[in-house]
Design a protein around this motif. Structure first.
Motif, PDB file in Angstrom:
ATOM      1  N   ILE A   1       0.823  -0.982   0.482  1.00  0.00           N
ATOM      2  CA  ILE A   1      -0.457   0.443   0.062  1.00  0.00           C
ATOM      3  C   ILE A   1       0.877   0.901   0.166  1.00  0.00           C
ATOM      4  O   ILE A   1       0.708   2.573  -0.830  1.00  0.00           O
ATOM      5  CB  ILE A   1      -1.197  -0.143   0.994  1.00  0.00           C
ATOM      6  CG1 ILE A   1      -2.217  -1.280   0.989  1.00  0.00           C
ATOM      7  CG2 ILE A   1      -1.857   1.734   1.469  1.00  0.00           C
ATOM      8  CD1 ILE A   1      -2.789  -1.618   2.250  1.00  0.00           C
ATOM      9  N   SER A   2       2.004   1.772   1.171  1.00  0.00           N
ATOM     10  CA  SER A   2       2.933   2.848   0.957  1.00  0.00           C
ATOM     11  C   SER A   2       3.450   2.644  -0.692  1.00  0.00           C
ATOM     12  O   SER A   2       3.240   3.867  -1.646  1.00  0.00           O
ATOM     13  CB  SER A   2       4.102   1.859   1.513  1.00  0.00           C
ATOM     14  OG  SER A   2       3.393   2.188   3.273  1.00  0.00           O
ATOM     15  N   ALA A   3       4.050   1.681  -1.530  1.00  0.00           N
ATOM     16  CA  ALA A   3       4.332   2.371  -2.670  1.00  0.00           C
ATOM     17  C   ALA A   3       3.146   1.829  -3.402  1.00  0.00           C
ATOM     18  O   ALA A   3       4.079   2.724  -4.277  1.00  0.00           O
ATOM     19  CB  ALA A   3       5.089   0.684  -3.106  1.00  0.00           C
ATOM     20  N   ALA A   4       2.434   1.999  -3.571  1.00  0.00           N
ATOM     21  CA  ALA A   4       1.472   2.465  -4.515  1.00  0.00           C
ATOM     22  C   ALA A   4       1.278   3.675  -4.199  1.00  0.00           C
ATOM     23  O   ALA A   4       0.715   3.885  -5.296  1.00  0.00           O
ATOM     24  CB  ALA A   4       0.039   1.302  -4.036  1.00  0.00           C
ATOM     25  N   LEU A   5       1.043   3.958  -2.803  1.00  0.00           N
ATOM     26  CA  LEU A   5       0.952   5.515  -3.082  1.00  0.00           C
ATOM     27  C   LEU A   5       1.944   6.592  -2.817  1.00  0.00           C
ATOM     28  O   LEU A   5       1.324   7.357  -4.146  1.00  0.00           O
ATOM     29  CB  LEU A   5       0.367   5.499  -1.163  1.00  0.00           C
ATOM     30  CG  LEU A   5      -0.582   5.215  -0.280  1.00  0.00           C
ATOM     31  CD1 LEU A   5      -0.836   4.890   0.855  1.00  0.00           C
ATOM     32  CD2 LEU A   5      -2.337   6.269  -1.401  1.00  0.00           C
ATOM     33  N   ALA A   6       3.334   5.639  -3.035  1.00  0.00           N
ATOM     34  CA  ALA A   6       4.321   5.961  -3.268  1.00  0.00           C
ATOM     35  C   ALA A   6       4.577   6.787  -4.886  1.00  0.00           C
ATOM     36  O   ALA A   6       4.677   7.370  -5.940  1.00  0.00           O
ATOM     37  CB  ALA A   6       5.734   5.945  -2.835  1.00  0.00           C
ATOM     38  N   ALA A   7       4.061   5.429  -5.278  1.00  0.00           N
ATOM     39  CA  ALA A   7       4.813   5.576  -6.739  1.00  0.00           C
ATOM     40  C   ALA A   7       3.512   6.359  -7.714  1.00  0.00           C
ATOM     41  O   ALA A   7       3.021   7.005  -8.775  1.00  0.00           O
ATOM     42  CB  ALA A   7       4.123   4.086  -7.706  1.00  0.00           C
ATOM     43  N   GLU A   8       2.454   6.865  -6.997  1.00  0.00           N
ATOM     44  CA  GLU A   8       0.651   7.500  -7.553  1.00  0.00           C
ATOM     45  C   GLU A   8       1.051   8.955  -6.940  1.00  0.00           C
ATOM     46  O   GLU A   8       0.567   9.771  -8.000  1.00  0.00           O
ATOM     47  CB  GLU A   8      -0.374   7.011  -6.842  1.00  0.00           C
ATOM     48  CG  GLU A   8      -0.643   5.810  -7.460  1.00  0.00           C
ATOM     49  CD  GLU A   8      -1.141   6.478  -9.521  1.00  0.00           C
ATOM     50  OE1 GLU A   8      -1.901   6.689  -9.807  1.00  0.00           O
ATOM     51  OE2 GLU A   8      -0.603   5.428 -10.236  1.00  0.00           O
ATOM     52  N   GLY A   9       2.803   8.837  -6.794  1.00  0.00           N
ATOM     53  CA  GLY A   9       2.829  10.708  -6.250  1.00  0.00           C
ATOM     54  C   GLY A   9       1.978  11.338  -4.673  1.00  0.00           C
ATOM     55  O   GLY A   9       1.920  12.654  -5.188  1.00  0.00           O
ATOM     56  N   VAL A  10       1.440  10.497  -4.144  1.00  0.00           N
ATOM     57  CA  VAL A  10       0.644  10.625  -3.265  1.00  0.00           C
ATOM     58  C   VAL A  10       1.916  11.957  -2.111  1.00  0.00           C
ATOM     59  O   VAL A  10       2.663  10.483  -1.563  1.00  0.00           O
ATOM     60  CB  VAL A  10      -0.160   9.742  -2.149  1.00  0.00           C
ATOM     61  CG1 VAL A  10      -0.790  10.666  -1.231  1.00  0.00           C
ATOM     62  CG2 VAL A  10      -0.970   9.238  -3.506  1.00  0.00           C
ATOM     63  N   ALA A  11       1.689  13.088  -1.953  1.00  0.00           N
ATOM     64  CA  ALA A  11       2.372  13.351  -1.669  1.00  0.00           C
ATOM     65  C   ALA A  11       1.940  14.018   0.270  1.00  0.00           C
ATOM     66  O   ALA A  11       2.754  14.913   1.130  1.00  0.00           O
ATOM     67  CB  ALA A  11       3.163  15.185  -2.067  1.00  0.00           C
TER      68      ALA A  11
ATOM     69  N   TYR B   1      -1.717  -8.026  -5.257  1.00  0.00           N
ATOM     70  CA  TYR B   1      -2.183  -7.696  -6.441  1.00  0.00           C
ATOM     71  C   TYR B   1      -3.095  -6.479  -6.670  1.00  0.00           C
ATOM     72  O   TYR B   1      -4.012  -5.290  -6.755  1.00  0.00           O
ATOM     73  CB  TYR B   1      -2.646  -8.773  -7.703  1.00  0.00           C
ATOM     74  CG  TYR B   1      -4.204  -7.970  -8.645  1.00  0.00           C
ATOM     75  CD1 TYR B   1      -3.283  -6.972 -10.000  1.00  0.00           C
ATOM     76  CD2 TYR B   1      -4.453  -8.287  -8.450  1.00  0.00           C
ATOM     77  CE1 TYR B   1      -4.283  -6.239 -10.670  1.00  0.00           C
ATOM     78  CE2 TYR B   1      -5.876  -7.984  -9.311  1.00  0.00           C
ATOM     79  CZ  TYR B   1      -5.536  -6.747 -10.382  1.00  0.00           C
ATOM     80  OH  TYR B   1      -6.502  -6.523 -11.705  1.00  0.00           O
ATOM     81  N   LEU B   2      -4.304  -7.101  -4.854  1.00  0.00           N
ATOM     82  CA  LEU B   2      -5.679  -7.090  -5.022  1.00  0.00           C
ATOM     83  C   LEU B   2      -5.285  -5.764  -4.091  1.00  0.00           C
ATOM     84  O   LEU B   2      -6.081  -4.564  -4.026  1.00  0.00           O
ATOM     85  CB  LEU B   2      -6.434  -7.924  -3.962  1.00  0.00           C
ATOM     86  CG  LEU B   2      -6.313  -8.973  -4.590  1.00  0.00           C
ATOM     87  CD1 LEU B   2      -7.146  -9.858  -3.930  1.00  0.00           C
ATOM     88  CD2 LEU B   2      -7.431  -8.756  -6.176  1.00  0.00           C
ATOM     89  N   ALA B   3      -4.508  -5.067  -2.752  1.00  0.00           N
ATOM     90  CA  ALA B   3      -4.154  -3.773  -1.909  1.00  0.00           C
ATOM     91  C   ALA B   3      -3.814  -3.088  -3.377  1.00  0.00           C
ATOM     92  O   ALA B   3      -4.228  -1.979  -3.621  1.00  0.00           O
ATOM     93  CB  ALA B   3      -3.019  -4.499  -1.142  1.00  0.00           C
ATOM     94  N   VAL B   4      -2.417  -3.079  -4.478  1.00  0.00           N
ATOM     95  CA  VAL B   4      -2.995  -2.029  -5.420  1.00  0.00           C
ATOM     96  C   VAL B   4      -4.150  -1.976  -6.020  1.00  0.00           C
ATOM     97  O   VAL B   4      -4.132  -0.292  -6.231  1.00  0.00           O
ATOM     98  CB  VAL B   4      -1.568  -2.693  -6.900  1.00  0.00           C
ATOM     99  CG1 VAL B   4      -0.880  -1.321  -7.754  1.00  0.00           C
ATOM    100  CG2 VAL B   4      -0.129  -3.075  -5.600  1.00  0.00           C
ATOM    101  N   HIS B   5      -4.514  -2.517  -6.515  1.00  0.00           N
ATOM    102  CA  HIS B   5      -5.935  -2.582  -7.189  1.00  0.00           C
ATOM    103  C   HIS B   5      -6.947  -1.698  -6.354  1.00  0.00           C
ATOM    104  O   HIS B   5      -7.477  -0.454  -6.720  1.00  0.00           O
ATOM    105  CB  HIS B   5      -6.335  -3.997  -7.613  1.00  0.00           C
ATOM    106  CG  HIS B   5      -7.823  -4.024  -8.735  1.00  0.00           C
ATOM    107  ND1 HIS B   5      -8.202  -3.281  -9.508  1.00  0.00           N
ATOM    108  CD2 HIS B   5      -9.104  -3.484  -7.825  1.00  0.00           C
ATOM    109  CE1 HIS B   5      -9.236  -3.082  -9.952  1.00  0.00           C
ATOM    110  NE2 HIS B   5      -9.808  -3.516  -9.046  1.00  0.00           N
ATOM    111  N   SER B   6      -6.713  -2.084  -5.182  1.00  0.00           N
ATOM    112  CA  SER B   6      -8.040  -1.528  -4.362  1.00  0.00           C
ATOM    113  C   SER B   6      -6.897   0.450  -3.942  1.00  0.00           C
ATOM    114  O   SER B   6      -8.146   1.739  -4.342  1.00  0.00           O
ATOM    115  CB  SER B   6      -7.501  -1.758  -2.636  1.00  0.00           C
ATOM    116  OG  SER B   6      -8.622  -1.400  -2.033  1.00  0.00           O
ATOM    117  N   VAL B   7      -6.243   0.106  -4.098  1.00  0.00           N
ATOM    118  CA  VAL B   7      -5.513   1.958  -3.556  1.00  0.00           C
ATOM    119  C   VAL B   7      -5.568   2.595  -5.201  1.00  0.00           C
ATOM    120  O   VAL B   7      -6.172   3.828  -4.636  1.00  0.00           O
ATOM    121  CB  VAL B   7      -3.506   1.475  -3.193  1.00  0.00           C
ATOM    122  CG1 VAL B   7      -3.524   2.744  -3.926  1.00  0.00           C
ATOM    123  CG2 VAL B   7      -3.314   1.358  -2.313  1.00  0.00           C
TER     124      VAL B   7
END
Length: 162
Positions: free
Chosen positions: A25-35, A122-128
């Motif tokens: 979840i942290s990696a998905a947020l970072a990859a999406e640029g959540v600041a 995958y499901l966690a990234v999908h949900s994020v």
């Protein structure tokens, strides 16, 4: 960035997956640029539990693998930034909730031949991505964009199809 990822399980022994979920979840947020620091609440349940939530919240009388309940409407690829609706008590942006059927994650991981770890990630990234405004209800560009982001994030984590 310190995010608060709260994980609750209705099942025995599923606390084993908490580290993977927090990292993913942290990696998905970072990859999406959540600041901004965010809060994500995760519930691990079984098919019966997710079926009941799906029926109560969405009127869908069936189990599923993951449900996402965003607190806000964001445009895909336009992450929340400074000035977002931060909770004054926590200092965090409450992104929303995700519910995962571990029963379904295990079955799908086996069915697709890549195991529970990859399927849960995958499901966690999908949900994020849903919490951040992505959608896949059409079979067109929105779905393709979401699938591409999912794979890119999982690849960054080194979680690939085995």
């Amino acid at each position: 960035m310190e995010h608060e990822i709260l994980i609750e399980s209705e099942l025995e022994r599923d606390e084993l997956w908490a580290g993977l979920l927090r990292e993913t979840i942290s990696a998905a947020l970072a990859a999406e640029g959540v600041a901004v620091p965010c809060e994500v609440d995760v519930l691990l349940t079984d098919d019966e539990g997710i079926h009941q939530i799906n029926l109560e919240q969405r009127g869908v009388d069936a189990p599923t693998d993951v449900l996402s309940f965003p607190m806000f409407e964001f445009a895909p690829g336009q992450p929340p930034a400074e000035g977002a609706e931060i909770d004054p008590e926590t200092g965090l942006l409450p992104l929303g909730d995700m519910v995962v059927s571990m029963e379904r994650a295990r079955a799908q991981g086996e069915e697709y031949g890549h195991g529970t770890k990859r399927e849960l990630a995958y499901l966690a990234v999908h949900s994020v991505l849903h919490l951040l405004g992505y959608d896949h209800m059409d079979d067109g560009p929105q779905k393709a964009r979401m699938r591409a982001r999912e794979e890119a994030i999982l690849n960054q984590l080194g979680i690939t199809r085995e």
